[in-house]
Motif scaffolding. Structure first.
Motif, PDB file in Angstrom:
ATOM      1  N   UNK A  29     -72.821 -38.538 -10.652  1.00 38.25           N
ATOM      2  CA  UNK A  29     -72.090 -37.878 -11.723  1.00 38.25           C
ATOM      3  C   UNK A  29     -70.623 -37.667 -11.354  1.00 38.25           C
ATOM      4  N   UNK A  30     -70.276 -37.991 -10.135  1.00 39.30           N
ATOM      5  CA  UNK A  30     -68.880 -37.902  -9.702  1.00 39.30           C
ATOM      6  C   UNK A  30     -68.514 -36.528  -9.200  1.00 39.30           C
ATOM      7  N   UNK A  31     -69.465 -35.707  -8.914  1.00 38.20           N
ATOM      8  CA  UNK A  31     -69.171 -34.361  -8.449  1.00 38.20           C
ATOM      9  C   UNK A  31     -69.716 -34.127  -7.071  1.00 38.20           C
ATOM     10  N   UNK A  32     -69.369 -32.994  -6.530  1.00 33.20           N
ATOM     11  CA  UNK A  32     -69.869 -32.578  -5.232  1.00 33.20           C
ATOM     12  C   UNK A  32     -70.980 -31.565  -5.465  1.00 33.20           C
ATOM     13  N   UNK A  33     -71.968 -31.535  -4.613  1.00 35.91           N
ATOM     14  CA  UNK A  33     -73.103 -30.627  -4.803  1.00 35.91           C
ATOM     15  C   UNK A  33     -72.616 -29.190  -4.874  1.00 35.91           C
ATOM     16  N   UNK A  34     -71.757 -28.821  -3.931  1.00 31.03           N
ATOM     17  CA  UNK A  34     -71.273 -27.449  -3.891  1.00 31.03           C
ATOM     18  C   UNK A  34     -70.473 -27.133  -5.138  1.00 31.03           C
ATOM     19  N   UNK A  35     -69.594 -28.068  -5.558  1.00 29.14           N
ATOM     20  CA  UNK A  35     -68.778 -27.788  -6.736  1.00 29.14           C
ATOM     21  C   UNK A  35     -69.631 -27.740  -7.993  1.00 29.14           C
ATOM     22  N   UNK A  36     -70.707 -28.499  -8.022  1.00 33.52           N
ATOM     23  CA  UNK A  36     -71.582 -28.451  -9.197  1.00 33.52           C
ATOM     24  C   UNK A  36     -72.267 -27.101  -9.265  1.00 33.52           C
ATOM     25  N   UNK A  37     -72.670 -26.570  -8.120  1.00 39.17           N
ATOM     26  CA  UNK A  37     -73.388 -25.309  -8.121  1.00 39.17           C
ATOM     27  C   UNK A  37     -72.446 -24.106  -8.226  1.00 39.17           C
ATOM     28  N   UNK A  38     -71.264 -24.201  -7.650  1.00 42.54           N
ATOM     29  CA  UNK A  38     -70.400 -23.035  -7.548  1.00 42.54           C
ATOM     30  C   UNK A  38     -69.184 -23.071  -8.459  1.00 42.54           C
ATOM     31  N   UNK A  39     -68.993 -24.140  -9.181  1.00 39.08           N
ATOM     32  CA  UNK A  39     -67.811 -24.263 -10.031  1.00 39.08           C
ATOM     33  C   UNK A  39     -67.949 -23.312 -11.220  1.00 39.08           C
ATOM     34  N   UNK A  40     -67.225 -22.185 -11.161  1.00 41.02           N
ATOM     35  CA  UNK A  40     -67.307 -21.195 -12.223  1.00 41.02           C
ATOM     36  C   UNK A  40     -66.529 -21.623 -13.461  1.00 41.02           C
ATOM     37  N   UNK A  41     -65.646 -22.604 -13.329  1.00 41.22           N
ATOM     38  CA  UNK A  41     -64.870 -23.041 -14.484  1.00 41.22           C
ATOM     39  C   UNK A  41     -65.705 -23.930 -15.407  1.00 41.22           C
ATOM     40  N   UNK A  49     -77.135 -28.911 -18.262  1.00 41.08           N
ATOM     41  CA  UNK A  49     -77.355 -30.325 -18.569  1.00 41.08           C
ATOM     42  C   UNK A  49     -77.485 -31.139 -17.288  1.00 41.08           C
ATOM     43  N   UNK A  50     -76.630 -30.854 -16.318  1.00 43.80           N
ATOM     44  CA  UNK A  50     -76.701 -31.554 -15.036  1.00 43.80           C
ATOM     45  C   UNK A  50     -78.018 -31.238 -14.350  1.00 43.80           C
ATOM     46  N   UNK A  51     -78.387 -29.951 -14.347  1.00 39.41           N
ATOM     47  CA  UNK A  51     -79.663 -29.564 -13.737  1.00 39.41           C
ATOM     48  C   UNK A  51     -80.829 -30.263 -14.431  1.00 39.41           C
ATOM     49  N   UNK A  52     -80.778 -30.364 -15.758  1.00 37.84           N
ATOM     50  CA  UNK A  52     -81.842 -31.046 -16.495  1.00 37.84           C
ATOM     51  C   UNK A  52     -81.906 -32.520 -16.131  1.00 37.84           C
ATOM     52  N   UNK A  53     -80.754 -33.163 -16.001  1.00 40.99           N
ATOM     53  CA  UNK A  53     -80.742 -34.581 -15.624  1.00 40.99           C
ATOM     54  C   UNK A  53     -81.295 -34.767 -14.214  1.00 40.99           C
ATOM     55  N   UNK A  54     -80.938 -33.868 -13.330  1.00 43.23           N
ATOM     56  CA  UNK A  54     -81.451 -33.947 -11.963  1.00 43.23           C
ATOM     57  C   UNK A  54     -82.963 -33.761 -11.971  1.00 43.23           C
ATOM     58  N   UNK A  55     -83.431 -32.773 -12.730  1.00 43.17           N
ATOM     59  CA  UNK A  55     -84.880 -32.550 -12.817  1.00 43.17           C
ATOM     60  C   UNK A  55     -85.595 -33.771 -13.388  1.00 43.17           C
ATOM     61  N   UNK A  56     -85.023 -34.378 -14.431  1.00 44.87           N
ATOM     62  CA  UNK A  56     -85.629 -35.576 -15.025  1.00 44.87           C
ATOM     63  C   UNK A  56     -85.666 -36.712 -14.014  1.00 44.87           C
ATOM     64  N   UNK A  57     -84.569 -36.880 -13.282  1.00 40.46           N
ATOM     65  CA  UNK A  57     -84.517 -37.945 -12.277  1.00 40.46           C
ATOM     66  C   UNK A  57     -85.521 -37.681 -11.160  1.00 40.46           C
ATOM     67  N   UNK A  58     -85.637 -36.431 -10.761  1.00 37.91           N
ATOM     68  CA  UNK A  58     -86.610 -36.094  -9.715  1.00 37.91           C
ATOM     69  C   UNK A  58     -88.036 -36.328 -10.215  1.00 37.91           C
ATOM     70  N   UNK A  59     -88.301 -36.000 -11.469  1.00 39.98           N
ATOM     71  CA  UNK A  59     -89.623 -36.262 -12.034  1.00 39.98           C
ATOM     72  C   UNK A  59     -89.912 -37.760 -12.071  1.00 39.98           C
ATOM     73  N   UNK A  60     -88.899 -38.546 -12.427  1.00 37.36           N
ATOM     74  CA  UNK A  60     -89.061 -39.993 -12.459  1.00 37.36           C
ATOM     75  C   UNK A  60     -89.371 -40.535 -11.062  1.00 37.36           C
ATOM     76  N   UNK A  61     -88.631 -40.058 -10.068  1.00 31.93           N
ATOM     77  CA  UNK A  61     -88.863 -40.486  -8.687  1.00 31.93           C
ATOM     78  C   UNK A  61     -90.254 -40.056  -8.236  1.00 31.93           C
ATOM     79  N   UNK A  62     -90.624 -38.817  -8.550  1.00 37.47           N
ATOM     80  CA  UNK A  62     -91.950 -38.314  -8.167  1.00 37.47           C
ATOM     81  C   UNK A  62     -93.056 -39.144  -8.816  1.00 37.47           C
ATOM     82  N   UNK A  63     -92.910 -39.439 -10.100  1.00 40.71           N
ATOM     83  CA  UNK A  63     -93.920 -40.239 -10.794  1.00 40.71           C
ATOM     84  C   UNK A  63     -94.033 -41.635 -10.192  1.00 40.71           C
TER      85      UNK A  63
END
Length: 134
Positions: A29-41, A49-63
């Motif tokens: 997504x072009x971001x840093x993990x820390x900046x994605x989690x801590x970016x208050x702006x 939305x990012x968390x949902x995409x990550x969850x979907x991708x993790x579900x896909x990998x798990x499946x």
């Protein structure tokens, strides 16, 4: 990585997969993990939305991994069935050959096998009286 709180190898693997997935998909997504989690702006919606995409991708990998593991388990079960069948056949054949062999032949065969050496993979069949192989 702090894995002391995880008791089993599976928990550690899930933790590592989770961290890898977050890092991997955040870099996509072009971001840093820390900046994605801590970016208050960033708006709350984009973080969700990012968390949902990550969850979907993790579900896909798990499946995908679960499918691959199930497929491998089925292959291994079939190989085990084949090996058990082959072992049973060889045990019956061995019993028959021992029953047909004379005591002298069995003694000769046993003397060929020294205690230090493992049994040969394909031992020669002792000859039946009269010179022909059984």
């Amino acid at each position: 990585m702090n894995t002391e709180m995880y008791q089993t190898p599976m928990e550690v693997a899930v933790y590592q997969l989770h961290n890898f997935s977050i890092s991997f998909f955040s870099s996509l997504l072009g971001g840093d993990v820390v900046s994605v989690k801590l970016d208050n702006s960033a708006s709350g919606a984009s973080v969700v939305a990012i968390d949902n995409k990550i969850e979907q991708a993790m579900d896909l990998v798990k499946n995908h991994l679960m499918y691959a593991v199930r497929e491998e388990v089925e292959i291994l079960k079939e190989q085990i069935r084949e090996l058990v069948e082959k072992n049973s056949q060889l045990e019956r054949e061995n019993t028959l050959l021992k029953a047909l062999a004379s005591p002298e032949q069995l003694e000769k065969f046993q003397s060929c096998l020294s205690p230090e050496e493992p049994a040969p993979e394909s031992p020669q069949v002792p000859e039946a009286p009269g010179g022909s192989a059984v």
